[in-house]
Design a protein around this motif. Structure first.
Motif, PDB file in Angstrom:
ATOM      1  N   TYR A 164      39.237  40.188  36.191  1.00 58.64           N
ATOM      2  CA  TYR A 164      38.568  39.847  37.442  1.00 58.64           C
ATOM      3  C   TYR A 164      37.061  39.846  37.260  1.00 58.64           C
ATOM      4  CZ  TYR A 164      42.932  40.826  39.975  1.00 58.64           C
ATOM      5  OH  TYR A 164      44.229  40.825  40.444  1.00 58.64           O
ATOM      6  N   LYS A 170      36.416  42.363  42.373  1.00 56.75           N
ATOM      7  CA  LYS A 170      37.321  43.488  42.104  1.00 56.75           C
ATOM      8  C   LYS A 170      37.518  44.324  43.368  1.00 56.75           C
ATOM      9  CE  LYS A 170      36.469  44.056  37.147  1.00 56.75           C
ATOM     10  NZ  LYS A 170      35.834  44.885  36.092  1.00 56.75           N
ATOM     11  N   THR A 202      43.298  39.578  44.580  1.00 53.01           N
ATOM     12  CA  THR A 202      44.433  39.908  43.725  1.00 53.01           C
ATOM     13  C   THR A 202      45.076  38.626  43.219  1.00 53.01           C
ATOM     14  OG1 THR A 202      44.887  41.909  45.010  1.00 53.01           O
ATOM     15  CG2 THR A 202      46.634  41.105  43.564  1.00 53.01           C
ATOM     16  N   ALA A 204      39.332  35.109  38.542  1.00 45.40           N
ATOM     17  CA  ALA A 204      40.433  35.974  38.099  1.00 45.40           C
ATOM     18  C   ALA A 204      41.365  35.175  37.220  1.00 45.40           C
ATOM     19  CB  ALA A 204      41.199  36.541  39.291  1.00 45.40           C
ATOM     20  N   THR A 222      45.345  41.089  33.290  1.00 48.30           N
ATOM     21  CA  THR A 222      44.508  40.445  34.299  1.00 48.30           C
ATOM     22  C   THR A 222      43.032  40.680  34.003  1.00 48.30           C
ATOM     23  OG1 THR A 222      44.644  42.390  35.715  1.00 48.30           O
ATOM     24  CG2 THR A 222      46.234  40.631  36.121  1.00 48.30           C
ATOM     25  N   LYS A 268      45.214  35.610  34.720  1.00 46.49           N
ATOM     26  CA  LYS A 268      46.354  36.446  34.361  1.00 46.49           C
ATOM     27  C   LYS A 268      47.134  35.761  33.254  1.00 46.49           C
ATOM     28  CE  LYS A 268      49.919  39.328  36.376  1.00 46.49           C
ATOM     29  NZ  LYS A 268      50.405  39.944  37.617  1.00 46.49           N
ATOM     30  N   LEU A 283      46.158  33.471  44.489  1.00 42.30           N
ATOM     31  CA  LEU A 283      44.966  34.313  44.617  1.00 42.30           C
ATOM     32  C   LEU A 283      44.885  34.772  46.065  1.00 42.30           C
ATOM     33  CD1 LEU A 283      42.494  35.433  43.054  1.00 42.30           C
ATOM     34  CD2 LEU A 283      41.178  33.543  44.058  1.00 42.30           C
TER      35      LEU A 283
END
Length: 121
Positions: free
Chosen positions: A59, A64, A68, A49, A57, A51, A80
């Motif tokens: 993933y 997924k 997050t 992932a 973002t 950002k 994370l």
């Protein structure tokens, strides 16, 4: 000099949760993207992932809905949160930051030392 320090890895049972943290420090002008990669034994390192500073973002399909990523830009820290962990999530997780060390520099990638995540079945 730039350092990325990770924490939060460990051993967890399948279905459990972990939260990884990574703090960047040192000669940092600004950070573009921060993210997490992982590498399992015998496999290539893969993106988990990421950002950007603007909030976009990305993933991996395999995480997924379960993982997050979040950032605290003021603290140069990325997190994370990993839920519903599976044995196939077992890997060394590496923090990555693409950043500028001054206003004239090109953006460059930096890596943390890695933290082990082991998910038992």
């Amino acid at each position: 000099q730039v350092q990325l320090v990770e924490s939060g890895g460990g051993l967890v049972q399948a279905g459990g949760s972990l939260r990884l943290s990574c703090a960047a420090s040192g000669s940092i002008f600004s950070i573009n993207a921060m993210g997490w990669y992982r590498q399992a034994p015998g496999k290539q390192r893969e993106l988990v992932a990421a950002k950007t500073s603007g909030g976009s973002t990305n993933y991996a399909d395999s995480v997924k809905g379960r993982f997050t990523i979040s950032r605290d830009n003021a603290k140069n820290t990325v997190y994370l949160k990993m839920n519903s962990l599976k044995p196939e999530d077992t890997a060394v997780y590496y923090c990555n930051a693409v950043l500028y060390i001054n206003y004239e520099s090109a953006p460059s990638p930096y890596w943390g030392q890695g933290t082990q995540v082991t998910v038992s079945s």
